[in-house]
Design an enzyme around this catalytic site. Sequence first.
Site, short mmCIF file in Angstrom:
data_model
loop_
_atom_site.label_atom_id
_atom_site.label_comp_id
_atom_site.label_asym_id
_atom_site.label_seq_id
_atom_site.Cartn_x
_atom_site.Cartn_y
_atom_site.Cartn_z
N TYR A 1 -32.43 -39.44 -7.90
CA TYR A 1 -32.38 -40.83 -7.43
C TYR A 1 -30.95 -41.16 -7.02
O TYR A 1 -30.00 -40.86 -7.75
CB TYR A 1 -32.83 -41.78 -8.55
CG TYR A 1 -32.73 -43.24 -8.19
CD1 TYR A 1 -33.56 -43.80 -7.22
CD2 TYR A 1 -31.79 -44.07 -8.82
CE1 TYR A 1 -33.47 -45.16 -6.90
CE2 TYR A 1 -31.71 -45.43 -8.51
CZ TYR A 1 -32.55 -45.96 -7.55
OH TYR A 1 -32.45 -47.30 -7.23
N ASP B 1 -23.47 -36.89 -6.45
CA ASP B 1 -23.71 -38.26 -6.91
C ASP B 1 -23.43 -38.29 -8.41
O ASP B 1 -24.23 -37.83 -9.22
CB ASP B 1 -25.16 -38.67 -6.60
CG ASP B 1 -25.46 -40.08 -7.06
OD1 ASP B 1 -24.61 -40.68 -7.76
OD2 ASP B 1 -26.54 -40.59 -6.70
N LYS C 1 -21.62 -47.37 -12.24
CA LYS C 1 -21.91 -47.54 -13.67
C LYS C 1 -20.64 -47.63 -14.55
O LYS C 1 -20.01 -48.66 -14.55
CB LYS C 1 -22.91 -46.49 -14.12
CG LYS C 1 -24.23 -46.70 -13.36
CD LYS C 1 -25.44 -45.96 -13.84
CE LYS C 1 -26.67 -46.50 -13.11
NZ LYS C 1 -27.49 -45.51 -12.45
C1 LIG Z 1 -27.98 -45.81 -10.92
C2 LIG Z 1 -27.80 -44.75 -9.92
C3 LIG Z 1 -27.60 -45.04 -8.56
C4 LIG Z 1 -27.71 -46.43 -8.01
O1 LIG Z 1 -26.72 -47.27 -8.52
P1 LIG Z 1 -26.97 -48.87 -8.44
O2 LIG Z 1 -25.69 -49.43 -8.98
O3 LIG Z 1 -28.16 -49.14 -9.29
O4 LIG Z 1 -27.20 -49.19 -7.02
C5 LIG Z 1 -27.33 -44.00 -7.70
N1 LIG Z 1 -27.26 -42.73 -8.14
C6 LIG Z 1 -27.45 -42.41 -9.43
C7 LIG Z 1 -27.35 -41.00 -9.86
C8 LIG Z 1 -27.74 -43.40 -10.36
O5 LIG Z 1 -27.98 -43.07 -11.63
#
Ligand SMILES: *Cc1c(COP(=O)(O)O)cnc(C)c1O
Length: 427
Positions: A144, A239, A267
């Site tokens: 994701y 990511d 995060k």
């Molecule tokens: C949470 C997450 C996102 C998206 O971040 P948001 O701040 O919710 O838009 C993208 N990539 C990874 C791996 C994530 O865990």
Amino acid sequence: MKTDLSQKLFAAAKKVIPGGVNSPVRAFRNVDGDPFFVRRAKGSRIEDVDGNKMIDYVGTWGPAILGHAPTSVIEAVHAAAKEGVSFGIPNPYEVEMANKVVDWVPSVEKVRMVNSGTEATMSAIRLARGFTGRDKVVKFDGCYHGHVDSLLVAAGSGALTHGEPDSAGIPNAFAAETIILPYNDAGKLEELFAKMGDQIAAVIVEAYPANAGLILPQPGFMQLMRDITKKHGALFIMDEVMTGFRVAKGGVQELEGLMPDLTAMGKVIGGGLPVGAFGGRADVMDFLAPDGPVYQAGTLSGNPLAMAAGLAQLRELDRQSGYQRLEELGARLEAGVRGILQEKGLGYKFNRVGSMYCLFFTEQEIINLDSVMTCEKEPFKKYFYSMLEQGVYVAPSPYETGFISMAHSNDDIDDTLEAMNVALGKI
Ligand SMILES: *Cc1c(COP(=O)(O)O)cnc(C)c1O
């Protein structure tokens, strides 16, 4: 567990907010229930509006690495707010934050701040396309990357060369530019690059896939991504929105000794405020406006409150040698869980990296999304509600990673294990 006020609020919310929530996972659909509403959170605990107190393993889905409402972050936000909450002109915090990221994350030479992880991956993808002059992006099933159009794509029916929209509202033509491969399948990745490597702008991967449980790479798989992209002139995007500043100062790339071209962050970096970032090779980052041709912008990007919160959190982690402590707590939980599983004769799988973990309600080896999808929902539901009744909040879905924070004590972990012993005895 008393839920009167939460239920009232949820009924009111559903009238004016779609599904009653501002992000779907909060709706508890994976446990066929209704969410509770939180009044306050401090340290390892959250308290709902009905007064129920719980040990929390969601940690606001990752950011709360120091625990909830850490004094250092609260004070930094207060101090920053007194001087103004937003300027729309450069501020000193941005320079300090950029230096911190460049200092901590091995592959990052330049970095730009954004307001969410979604913006970070979206911008990294656009930059990769602009830099390479190519359109195709490769992602992996089960990873994701936020709700970006070209990344909300599912594997097409058998076709290797293009995906299908994974949400209504995404044009087929967009999805067709994204290729989905199974995670940990080196052969498919090699086959794809042999066939159309010169059309691929980037491979994007969750540093450790942690949005479908917690899947770990098989030996050599990440190195192959690094090598094959380089060979074919594509960019390798890690990511690290979830793993960055969570598993180590420099994220998974530090643990694995790998240098991606671009990294998406979020995060933990925001200390609980809405922050994302993307960075990487200077020659690639210089393709961004105003120096380069790839447009990217944000009214609130680099916001002083958000930067102050994030910086305070990172500094405090460093000061307390956070990663060492988080590993100790994680190891304590893991030893306990493995003991319980063995004692109960349950063959469930358990994965952990530092303070991130997932208990999979399946006996299948976890290598990709297909294996994660063998998790049984009913036993998980029983487990979830039993934990909640015992005052422990784990993510309301069998496919989520759990997070331990610096505010969790050894006693918290031991109390959690006791609750698990009861909960797993019931399934
Ligand atoms: C949470 C997450 C996102 C998206 O971040 P948001 O701040 O919710 O838009 C993208 N990539 C990874 C791996 C994530 O865990």
